[in-house]
Scaffold this motif. Structure first.
Motif, PDB file in Angstrom:
ATOM      1  N   ILE A 163       0.884  -1.161   0.000  1.00  0.00           N
ATOM      2  CA  ILE A 163       0.000   0.000   0.000  1.00  0.00           C
ATOM      3  C   ILE A 163       0.928   1.219   0.000  1.00  0.00           C
ATOM      4  CG2 ILE A 163      -1.676   1.312   1.368  1.00  0.00           C
ATOM      5  CD1 ILE A 163      -2.709  -1.398   2.420  1.00  0.00           C
ATOM      6  N   ILE A 212       1.328   5.229  -0.088  1.00  0.00           N
ATOM      7  CA  ILE A 212       0.588   6.463   0.180  1.00  0.00           C
ATOM      8  C   ILE A 212       1.537   7.649  -0.011  1.00  0.00           C
ATOM      9  CG2 ILE A 212      -0.700   7.760   1.923  1.00  0.00           C
ATOM     10  CD1 ILE A 212      -1.545   5.042   3.102  1.00  0.00           C
ATOM     11  N   ASN A 229       2.004  11.541   0.109  1.00  0.00           N
ATOM     12  CA  ASN A 229       1.449  12.768   0.706  1.00  0.00           C
ATOM     13  C   ASN A 229      -0.003  12.579   1.153  1.00  0.00           C
ATOM     14  OD1 ASN A 229       3.902  14.003  -0.028  1.00  0.00           O
ATOM     15  ND2 ASN A 229       3.071  14.562  -2.035  1.00  0.00           N
ATOM     16  N   GLY A 230      -0.277  11.422   1.733  1.00  0.00           N
ATOM     17  CA  GLY A 230      -1.612  11.187   2.281  1.00  0.00           C
ATOM     18  C   GLY A 230      -2.630  10.654   1.304  1.00  0.00           C
ATOM     19  N   PHE A 250       3.626   0.606   2.925  1.00  0.00           N
ATOM     20  CA  PHE A 250       3.049  -0.390   3.834  1.00  0.00           C
ATOM     21  C   PHE A 250       2.926  -1.733   3.117  1.00  0.00           C
ATOM     22  CE2 PHE A 250       1.339   3.643   5.268  1.00  0.00           C
ATOM     23  CZ  PHE A 250       1.353   3.537   6.639  1.00  0.00           C
ATOM     24  N   VAL A 279      -1.659  -2.848  12.839  1.00  0.00           N
ATOM     25  CA  VAL A 279      -0.831  -2.199  11.830  1.00  0.00           C
ATOM     26  C   VAL A 279      -1.632  -1.164  11.032  1.00  0.00           C
ATOM     27  CG1 VAL A 279      -1.187  -3.855   9.972  1.00  0.00           C
ATOM     28  CG2 VAL A 279       1.032  -2.727  10.190  1.00  0.00           C
ATOM     29  N   LEU A 280      -2.948  -1.182  11.184  1.00  0.00           N
ATOM     30  CA  LEU A 280      -3.773  -0.180  10.493  1.00  0.00           C
ATOM     31  C   LEU A 280      -3.579   1.234  11.042  1.00  0.00           C
ATOM     32  CD1 LEU A 280      -7.219  -2.002  10.117  1.00  0.00           C
ATOM     33  CD2 LEU A 280      -5.676  -1.358   8.278  1.00  0.00           C
ATOM     34  N   ASN A 288      -1.046   3.230  11.557  1.00  0.00           N
ATOM     35  CA  ASN A 288      -0.228   4.146  10.752  1.00  0.00           C
ATOM     36  C   ASN A 288      -0.840   4.417   9.378  1.00  0.00           C
ATOM     37  OD1 ASN A 288       1.952   4.946  12.407  1.00  0.00           O
ATOM     38  ND2 ASN A 288       2.878   2.914  12.202  1.00  0.00           N
ATOM     39  N   ILE A 289      -1.498   3.419   8.799  1.00  0.00           N
ATOM     40  CA  ILE A 289      -2.099   3.637   7.476  1.00  0.00           C
ATOM     41  C   ILE A 289      -3.189   4.703   7.548  1.00  0.00           C
ATOM     42  CG2 ILE A 289      -3.446   2.585   5.605  1.00  0.00           C
ATOM     43  CD1 ILE A 289      -2.062  -0.002   6.078  1.00  0.00           C
ATOM     44  N   GLN A 291      -1.719   8.085   8.216  1.00  0.00           N
ATOM     45  CA  GLN A 291      -1.101   8.660   7.015  1.00  0.00           C
ATOM     46  C   GLN A 291      -2.154   9.263   6.085  1.00  0.00           C
ATOM     47  OE1 GLN A 291       2.078   9.036   5.745  1.00  0.00           O
ATOM     48  NE2 GLN A 291       2.885   8.478   7.744  1.00  0.00           N
ATOM     49  N   LEU A 292      -3.295   8.591   6.012  1.00  0.00           N
ATOM     50  CA  LEU A 292      -4.356   9.081   5.116  1.00  0.00           C
ATOM     51  C   LEU A 292      -5.112  10.279   5.705  1.00  0.00           C
ATOM     52  CD1 LEU A 292      -5.806   5.636   3.987  1.00  0.00           C
ATOM     53  CD2 LEU A 292      -4.508   7.225   2.559  1.00  0.00           C
ATOM     54  N   GLU A 297       2.120   6.982  16.042  1.00  0.00           N
ATOM     55  CA  GLU A 297       3.172   5.974  15.857  1.00  0.00           C
ATOM     56  C   GLU A 297       3.529   5.303  17.188  1.00  0.00           C
ATOM     57  OE1 GLU A 297       5.164   5.045  13.028  1.00  0.00           O
ATOM     58  OE2 GLU A 297       6.495   3.792  14.240  1.00  0.00           O
ATOM     59  N   GLU A 325       3.377  -1.500  14.823  1.00  0.00           N
ATOM     60  CA  GLU A 325       4.832  -1.672  14.767  1.00  0.00           C
ATOM     61  C   GLU A 325       5.442  -1.468  16.161  1.00  0.00           C
ATOM     62  OE1 GLU A 325       2.994   0.022  12.678  1.00  0.00           O
ATOM     63  OE2 GLU A 325       3.532  -0.428  10.602  1.00  0.00           O
ATOM     64  N   TYR A 363     -12.572   4.981  11.954  1.00  0.00           N
ATOM     65  CA  TYR A 363     -12.332   5.490  10.598  1.00  0.00           C
ATOM     66  C   TYR A 363     -13.168   6.749  10.424  1.00  0.00           C
ATOM     67  CZ  TYR A 363     -11.059   0.535  10.199  1.00  0.00           C
ATOM     68  OH  TYR A 363     -10.516  -0.712  10.411  1.00  0.00           O
ATOM     69  N   GLU A 405     -11.929   0.768   0.018  1.00  0.00           N
ATOM     70  CA  GLU A 405     -11.624   2.210   0.035  1.00  0.00           C
ATOM     71  C   GLU A 405     -10.215   2.532   0.527  1.00  0.00           C
ATOM     72  OE1 GLU A 405     -15.310   3.587   2.226  1.00  0.00           O
ATOM     73  OE2 GLU A 405     -15.356   4.955   0.521  1.00  0.00           O
ATOM     74  N   VAL A 406      -9.673   1.676   1.379  1.00  0.00           N
ATOM     75  CA  VAL A 406      -8.340   1.943   1.922  1.00  0.00           C
ATOM     76  C   VAL A 406      -7.334   0.889   1.474  1.00  0.00           C
ATOM     77  CG1 VAL A 406      -6.967   2.095   4.058  1.00  0.00           C
ATOM     78  CG2 VAL A 406      -9.194   3.234   3.915  1.00  0.00           C
ATOM     79  N   LEU A 407      -7.729  -0.372   1.595  1.00  0.00           N
ATOM     80  CA  LEU A 407      -6.763  -1.450   1.354  1.00  0.00           C
ATOM     81  C   LEU A 407      -6.709  -1.886  -0.103  1.00  0.00           C
ATOM     82  CD1 LEU A 407      -7.822  -3.491   4.513  1.00  0.00           C
ATOM     83  CD2 LEU A 407      -5.961  -1.823   4.340  1.00  0.00           C
ATOM     84  N   PRO A 418     -11.528   6.780  -1.665  1.00  0.00           N
ATOM     85  CA  PRO A 418     -12.313   7.022  -0.447  1.00  0.00           C
ATOM     86  C   PRO A 418     -13.024   8.377  -0.425  1.00  0.00           C
ATOM     87  CG  PRO A 418      -9.960   7.237   0.005  1.00  0.00           C
ATOM     88  CD  PRO A 418     -10.082   6.701  -1.385  1.00  0.00           C
ATOM     89  N   TRP A 419     -12.571   9.299  -1.265  1.00  0.00           N
ATOM     90  CA  TRP A 419     -13.146  10.645  -1.234  1.00  0.00           C
ATOM     91  C   TRP A 419     -14.424  10.776  -2.053  1.00  0.00           C
ATOM     92  CZ3 TRP A 419      -8.234  14.241  -1.940  1.00  0.00           C
ATOM     93  CH2 TRP A 419      -7.438  14.122  -0.792  1.00  0.00           C
ATOM     94  N   PRO A 447      -4.136  15.453   5.096  1.00  0.00           N
ATOM     95  CA  PRO A 447      -4.404  15.105   3.690  1.00  0.00           C
ATOM     96  C   PRO A 447      -5.872  15.195   3.293  1.00  0.00           C
ATOM     97  CG  PRO A 447      -2.989  13.457   4.724  1.00  0.00           C
ATOM     98  CD  PRO A 447      -3.432  14.386   5.819  1.00  0.00           C
TER      99      PRO A 447
END
Lengths: 90, 598
Positions: A57, A59, A61-62, A84, B243-244, B246-247, B250-251, B268, B273, B424, B454-456, B464-465, B560
Motif C-alpha cells: 500500500i 501512500i 502525501n496522504g 506499507f 498495523v492499520l 499508521n495507514i 497517514q491518510l 506511531e 509496529e 475510521y 476504500e483503503v486497502l 475514499p473521497w 491530507p
C-alpha cells in the motif's frame, strides 16, 4: 529529496523506519532505486506489487497512489511516500 | 452429533427446555445473526424495555460453528439493545461458541429474570441453573476461574459479564474465554438485568458434514485462498489488526480527540509496529482459525490479549493519548470489568471534550484526575470508574449520548443511533460513513467493511473521497456480511473468500441449498428483517440514519483529507432504492414479497 517511511514487514525488510532519496521522476522509479538499495527482499515485494498491484500500500502525501496516477504518479522535491505491506483489520 | 437444537431458559421460572430449530427459519436465515434476528422479531413484544425481564437474550451459533471450516468458531448475541433501543447483534470468537456446538445446541434463548444471581451450566444436552451469589461482583477473569472450578471441568468454556454488566452499564459487553468479547450495543447489561452472571458449556459431540467429500474439496480451495491472500496469509498473522494505525493516520482519516481532528502526530507511539517492539508476547488463534490475528501482551504487573486496532484508537488517539502502556492497561480493565472498548473510548473522549469546554464541572470529578485530552491518568482512572459504575463513571457507563444529554450537549457524542463510532473518519472515507449511518445496530464498521476497497484496495481500489458507486458496494458488503455473520465464520475470511466460497461451505458442511446469489439474498433478507425490527421499535430513518452533526458540517481541519465532510446525503437515497425501500427508508411490500418475509 523524497522522504520515504516504511511500515510493518517492509520496515523489517529494509531495517529502518525512514530514509531520504534523491528526487526521482515517478513512484516506479523511486521503488526501483529502493530495490537497488535494499536488495532482494524489498525487490521481491516491489516486483509483486508491479505485477498484481496488491502487495504494497503506497501512500504519497496522504493519498493512495492509485488515485494520483498509480506507479506513474510524479514525484517532486519534498514529497513523502509511506510504504506499507498489504494488511487488513477491523 | 444429532440434529442441532435450541435451549430455552426461563430465568423467572428457573426452568430449561429443549426445542427443535425451525427448519424454515434455518433455510431462510441460516443461523447466527440471521436466525437470532428472526427469533427476536417473532417473539419479542414490541416496545419492550431492553433492561426489563420481557427482553430476550439470544446466543446463536451458525451452522458451521464448531466445524473444521476456517474460522468456524463464531457465535452471535442478539437482543434488543439498551444502548440504541434497536437490534443488537454482537459477534465473538474464541472457543465458547464451538464448545456450545459440541453440546448439540445451536441457540440459547434466555428469558425472564432470575430472583437471585445464577449461572447456566450446559453439559451436552443437560442444562441447569446454579446459584451465582458468590460470583456477583467478580470481574470476568475471576468469574471464569471460579465457574470452571465449580463445574469441575477445566476444559469447559465460560461466557460471562463483569461488574459493568451487573450494574447495567449500557456499554457493557459479554466476555468469553477471558479475552474475547461480544462487545457492542450493551448486550452485557441485558445479561446483567436478568441476573445471569455466566454460561458455562462443555460438549462431547463432533461436527458431521452433510457432504464430507464435497466439504474436503471446498476446504482445500478455501484454505489455499486464505493462505495466498496478502491480508489473511501474511498481514493479519504477522501484525494483527494494529498495523492499520499508521495507514489510517497517514491518510488523515484517523480520528483524533473525539473527531475534532483526523491525524495524530503521536499515533506511531501506539501503532502495531510499536506494539511488536514493546509489549507483544505472542499471537493467538480462535477456534479453527488459520489466520491468528489475536495478540498476547504483557505489562509489568499483568498480561492479557489485545489491544486490537479499534481499541488502540478508541482508548488512544480518540482520547488524545499517545503511549501504549496506559492504552493496554485500559484495555485490560475493559475486558476484566466487561466494557466495550470502542464505546468506552468514545465515551471518555466525549467526556474530555465536555470537560475541556466547561460543560462538566470540576466538582463532578470528585477526587479523579481532570478529563483532559492526552491524560493517561484520566484514561485509566475513568475507564475503571466506568467499568465499576461509580461516581461520574456511573453517568459515563450509560454511553456518550446519555452523558452528553445529561450535561446539555449531546452534540459531542460521536454516535449513530446512540452507539459510538469506530476508528475510521467518515469524512475522509465516504463509503464507511454510509455503513455507519444505515447500520441496523448503530455505528459499526463490521456491518459492511468498506475500508477493504476504500483503503486497502480489496477486491479493488476505490477512491475514499468519492461517493459514486458506494451505495452499490455498500449493499453488497452489507448483505454478504449478514450472511457470513449467520454462518459461524469470521468476517476476516472475506479478504480472501467470496460469496460462492461461503455458499459452498454451507452447502457441503451444513447441507444448505445455497449458491452465491441465494447466499446474498439471505443476507438481504436478514438485513431487511433487522430493519423491520427497528422500524417496529420506533426507528425514524430521517432522524436515525445519519451521522453526528460534526461529521456532516465541520470539515476535517487539516491533513491530507482537509476540507472533507461526509456526504451521506447523496448516498442514502440511492442506497434505499437499491434495497427496494421507499424514499423514507421503509421496505416496500414488493421487496418483502421477493424476500419471502411476511
Amino acid at each position: 529529496m523524497i522522504r520515504v517511511s516504511f511500515f510493518g514487514i517492509v520496515r523489517e525488510i529494509v531495517g529502518e523506519k525512514e530514509t531520504q532519496v534523491e528526487a526521482e521522476d515517478s513512484v516506479a522509479d523511486l521503488l526501483e532505486a529502493l530495490s537497488g538499495r535494499y536488495g532482494i527482499g524489498f525487490g521481491e515485494k516491489v516486483l509483486k506489487t508491479q505485477e498484481r498491484d496488491l502487495d504494497l500500500i503506497l501512500i504519497l502525501n496522504g493519498r493512495h497512489i492509485e488515485h494520483i496516477g498509480g506507479l506513474s504518479a510524479p514525484l517532486k522535491e519534498g514529497d513523502h511516500l509511506a510504504v506499507f505491506p498489504l494488511v487488513g483489520g477491523g | 452429533m444429532e440434529a442441532l437444537r435450541l435451549l430455552r431458559v426461563d430465568l423467572s421460572a428457573g426452568t430449561v427446555k429443549q426445542e427443535p430449530l425451525n427448519p424454515d427459519w434455518v433455510r431462510q436465515f441460516i443461523g447466527g445473526r440471521g436466525y437470532g434476528t428472526k427469533l427476536l422479531y417473532e417473539e419479542l413484544k414490541p416496545g419492550t424495555d431492553p433492561l426489563s425481564e420481557g427482553n430476550k437474550l439470544i446466543f446463536a451459533n451458525g451452522p458451521l460453528t464448531g466445524s473444521n471450516v476456517p474460522t468456524g468458531g463464531r457465535y452471535m448475541v442478539v437482543t434488543k439493545s439498551p444502548l440504541t433501543g434497536f437490534i443488537a447483534s454482537s459477534n465473538s470468537g474464541g472457543y465458547w461458541g464451538a464448545e456450545l456446538a459440541r453440546t448439540g445446541y445451536m441457540a440459547l434463548v434466555v428469558e425472564g429474570k432470575s430472583k437471585k444471581p445464577v449461572y447456566l451450566w450446559i453439559k451436552d444436552d443437560k442444562a441447569e441453573l446454579r446459584d451465582a451469589s458468590s460470583l456477583w461482583g467478580k470481574d470476568t477473569h475471576a468469574t471464569t476461574d471460579a465457574v470452571l472450578k465449580e463445574v469441575g471441568d477445566p476444559k469447559a468454556r465460560v461466557a460471562c459479564i463483569g461488574p459493568a454488566g451487573e450494574k447495567l452499564s449500557r456499554i457493557a459487553c459479554i466476555i468469553n474465554d477471558k479475552h474475547r468479547a461480544a462487545g457492542r450495543s450493551g448486550v452485557g447489561a441485558v445479561m446483567g438485568s436478568k441476573n445471569l452472571k455466566a454460561i458455562a458449556v462443555k460438549g462431547s459431540g463432533t461436527f458431521k458434514a452433510a457432504n464430507p467429500e464435497g466439504l474436503k474439496e471446498t476446504l482445500r480451495v478455501g484454505m489455499q485462498k486464505i493462505k495466498e491472500n496478502g491480508v489473511t496469509g501474511e498481514g493479519l498473522p504477522t501484525y494483527g489488526t494494529a498495523v492499520l494505525v499508521n495507514i489510517l493516520n497517514q491518510l488523515g482519516s484517523y480520528p483524533y480527540k473525539n473527531f475534532q481532528e483526523s491525524q495524530h502526530e503521536g499515533a506511531e507511539k501506539h501503532s502495531g509496529e510499536k506494539l511488536a517492539e514493546t509489549f507483544l508476547t505472542g499471537r493467538t488463534n480462535c477456534f479453527a482459525c488459520p489466520i491468528g490475528c489475536g495478540r498476547e501482551t504483557a505489562l509489568e504487573d499483568k498480561k492479557g490479549e489485545g489491544p486490537e486496532y479499534e481499541t488502540l484508537w478508541a482508548l488512544g488517539s480518540n482520547c488524545g493519548v499517545d503511549d501504549l502502556e496506559p492504552i493496554i492497561r485500559a484495555n485490560y480493565i475493559c475486558n476484566e470489568l466487561g466494557l466495550d472498548t470502542i464505546s468506552a473510548g468514545g465515551t471518555i473522549s466525549a467526556a474530555m471534550e465536555l470537560y475541556e469546554k466547561g460543560f462538566i464541572p470540576k466538582e463532578d470529578l470528585g477526587v479523579g484526575p481532570e478529563l483532559k485530552f492526552g491524560s493517561a491518568d484520566a484514561l485509566v482512572y475513568w475507564t475503571e470508574k466506568m467499568g465499576k459504575v461509580e461516581g461520574l463513571g456511573e453517568k459515563m457507563a450509560q454511553g456518550s449520548y446519555r452523558l452528553g444529554e445529561l450535561y446539555g450537549h449531546p452534540e459531542f457524542s460521536i454516535t449513530v443511533k446512540k452507539q459510538e463510532l469506530p476508528a475510521y473518519d467518515p469524512r475522509g472515507i465516504q463509503g464507511i460513513g454510509l455503513t455507519y449511518a444505515v447500520s441496523n445496530r448503530g455505528a459499526c464498521h463490521v456491518r459492511g467493511y468498506l475500508i477493504s476497497p476504500e483503503v486497502l484496495g480489496i477486491p479493488e481500489k476505490l477512491d475514499p473521497w468519492v461517493t459514486e458507486g458506494k451505495a452499490q458496494w455498500g449493499k453488497i458488503f452489507h448483505d454478504l456480511t449478514a450472511a457470513i455473520d449467520s454462518s459461524g465464520m469470521c468476517l476476516f475470511t472475506s479478504f480472501a473468500l467470496g460469496a460462492g466460497d461461503y455458499a459452498d461451505m454451507l452447502k457441503h458442511g451444513a447441507g444448505m441449498d445455497l449458491d452465491a446469489d441465494s447466499l446474498l439474498e439471505a443476507g438481504d433478507r436478514i438485513w431487511t428483517l433487522e430493519r423491520l425490527f427497528n422500524l417496529r421499535e420506533g426507528l425514524d430513518p430521517a432522524r436515525d440514519d445519519t451521522l453526528p452533526v460534526r461529521l456532516l458540517e465541520e470539515p476535517i481541519p487539516k491533513g491530507p483529507a482537509e476540507g472533507k465532510k461526509s456526504r451521506i446525503d447523496v448516498m442514502i437515497p440511492e442506497y434505499y432504492k437499491l434495497r427496494g425501500w421507499d424514499e423514507k427508508g421503509v421496505p416496500k411490500p414488493s421487496k418483502l414479497a421477493e424476500l419471502g418475509i411476511k
